[in-house]
Design a protein around this motif. Structure first.
Motif, PDB file in Angstrom:
ATOM      1  N   GLU A  71       1.109  -1.070   0.027  1.00 37.33           N
ATOM      2  CA  GLU A  71       0.014   0.005   0.030  1.00 37.33           C
ATOM      3  C   GLU A  71       0.787   1.417   0.054  1.00 37.33           C
ATOM      4  O   GLU A  71       0.540   2.300  -0.765  1.00 37.33           O
ATOM      5  N   GLU A  72       1.982   1.108   0.645  1.00 37.45           N
ATOM      6  CA  GLU A  72       2.860   2.473   0.525  1.00 37.45           C
ATOM      7  C   GLU A  72       3.443   2.487  -0.632  1.00 37.45           C
ATOM      8  O   GLU A  72       3.803   3.665  -1.100  1.00 37.45           O
ATOM      9  N   LEU A  73       3.906   1.558  -1.403  1.00 41.98           N
ATOM     10  CA  LEU A  73       4.260   1.550  -2.909  1.00 41.98           C
ATOM     11  C   LEU A  73       3.279   2.171  -3.617  1.00 41.98           C
ATOM     12  O   LEU A  73       3.543   2.972  -4.427  1.00 41.98           O
ATOM     13  N   ALA A  74       1.859   1.551  -3.533  1.00 43.53           N
ATOM     14  CA  ALA A  74       1.260   2.185  -4.245  1.00 43.53           C
ATOM     15  C   ALA A  74       0.903   3.786  -4.205  1.00 43.53           C
ATOM     16  O   ALA A  74       0.126   4.273  -5.066  1.00 43.53           O
ATOM     17  N   ALA A  75       1.018   4.133  -2.935  1.00 36.74           N
ATOM     18  CA  ALA A  75       0.989   5.679  -2.707  1.00 36.74           C
ATOM     19  C   ALA A  75       1.947   6.478  -3.259  1.00 36.74           C
ATOM     20  O   ALA A  75       2.005   7.612  -3.368  1.00 36.74           O
ATOM     21  N   ARG A  76       3.188   6.049  -3.697  1.00 33.20           N
ATOM     22  CA  ARG A  76       4.255   6.735  -4.211  1.00 33.20           C
ATOM     23  C   ARG A  76       4.003   7.400  -5.459  1.00 33.20           C
ATOM     24  O   ARG A  76       3.276   6.984  -6.474  1.00 33.20           O
ATOM     25  N   GLU A  77       4.578   8.610  -5.528  1.00 33.29           N
ATOM     26  CA  GLU A  77       4.290   9.374  -6.796  1.00 33.29           C
ATOM     27  C   GLU A  77       4.772   8.864  -7.895  1.00 33.29           C
ATOM     28  O   GLU A  77       4.507   8.990  -9.209  1.00 33.29           O
ATOM     29  N   ASP A  78       6.055   8.021  -7.663  1.00 31.16           N
ATOM     30  CA  ASP A  78       6.510   7.466  -8.891  1.00 31.16           C
ATOM     31  C   ASP A  78       6.277   5.831  -9.336  1.00 31.16           C
ATOM     32  O   ASP A  78       6.632   5.257  -9.777  1.00 31.16           O
ATOM     33  N   PHE A  79       4.948   5.608  -8.713  1.00 27.63           N
ATOM     34  CA  PHE A  79       4.382   4.248  -8.953  1.00 27.63           C
ATOM     35  C   PHE A  79       4.243   3.702 -10.248  1.00 27.63           C
ATOM     36  O   PHE A  79       4.545   2.474 -10.518  1.00 27.63           O
ATOM     37  N   GLN A  80       3.871   4.645 -11.130  1.00 29.44           N
ATOM     38  CA  GLN A  80       3.796   4.282 -12.450  1.00 29.44           C
ATOM     39  C   GLN A  80       4.906   4.326 -13.420  1.00 29.44           C
ATOM     40  O   GLN A  80       5.186   3.934 -14.391  1.00 29.44           O
TER      41      GLN A  80
END
Length: 221
Positions: free
Chosen positions: A180-189
């Motif tokens: 969930e922390e990873l999905a919230a990152r601005e650089d996720f995509q």
């Protein structure tokens, strides 16, 4: 010979605007396959032209081609998808003749994963968590929540079950927190974010994030 408006929409949108001003009906034309200027503008990411066609020249944003597909089916960027859905109010749930939504077709063709992630986020119930993650809402409803933007071929589904059903197969809360922390990152995509996601999922598949019977499944075509 008059200029081809479809070619202008693809290659020279500024040259198309004077033609539209002279003949606003051009904004809604479709060729023999139902392809429209809206499809062309969306596909080639000419967002100002896309806005002008709908707002200034009143072309229906939901024009469909011969396959029953709106311009959302041909977008290649999240920005174009957002303009269509959020600004111009195109219904992302419209189906083509195969009863597919735009997200389903793009995902099936394994193209534009960022667009797929964005459209999947629109389908999640309740207030959107970062990047459309709706795990909390799913827990309250006793259902599943799928995390968008996973590497191709992988899907992670998290839900709730009672302790007797779960036994030793409950997802590691630490794994859930990390994803969930990873999905919230601005650089996720970005490629870096997706690489981190793949490593995290592979770690779970290796046995560190789940028990022996993991709820991680290969995507079915």
């Amino acid at each position: 010979m008059p200029p081809n408006p479809y070619l202008l929409a693809a290659d020279n949108p500024q040259a198309l605007l004077p033609l539209l001003a002279e003949n606003p009906a051009l904004a809604s034309i479709q060729d023999e396959h139902g392809y429209s200027l809206i499809h062309a503008a969306a596909s080639y990411n000419h967002l100002d032209l896309l806005r002008a066609l709908v707002r200034d020249f009143h072309a229906p944003v939901d024009l469909k081609d011969e396959d029953g597909e709106t311009a959302l089916f041909v977008v290649e960027t999240v920005e174009a998808a957002r303009v269509l859905v959020e600004e111009l109010k195109l219904d992302a749930g419209l189906l083509n003749h195969r009863n597919w939504m735009a997200r389903e077709k793009i995902e099936y063709e394994e193209e534009w994963p960022a667009v797929v992630a964005y459209l999947r986020g629109l389908e999640e119930p309740g207030p959107s968590a970062p990047n459309g993650v709706a795990a909390d809402a799913a827990e309250e409803e006793g259902g599943d929540a799928e995390l968008p933007g996973l590497p191709e071929g992988l899907r992670v589904t998290m839900g709730t079950m009672n302790e007797a059903e779960a036994g030793e197969q409950q997802p590691d809360p630490e794994f859930r927190r990390r994803i969930e922390e990873l999905a919230a990152r601005e650089d996720f995509q970005t490629p870096e974010g997706q690489a981190d996601l793949r490593r995290l999922v592979e770690e779970a598949i290796g046995g560190e994030g789940f028990g022996a019977d993991r709820n991680v499944r290969q995507r079915e075509e």
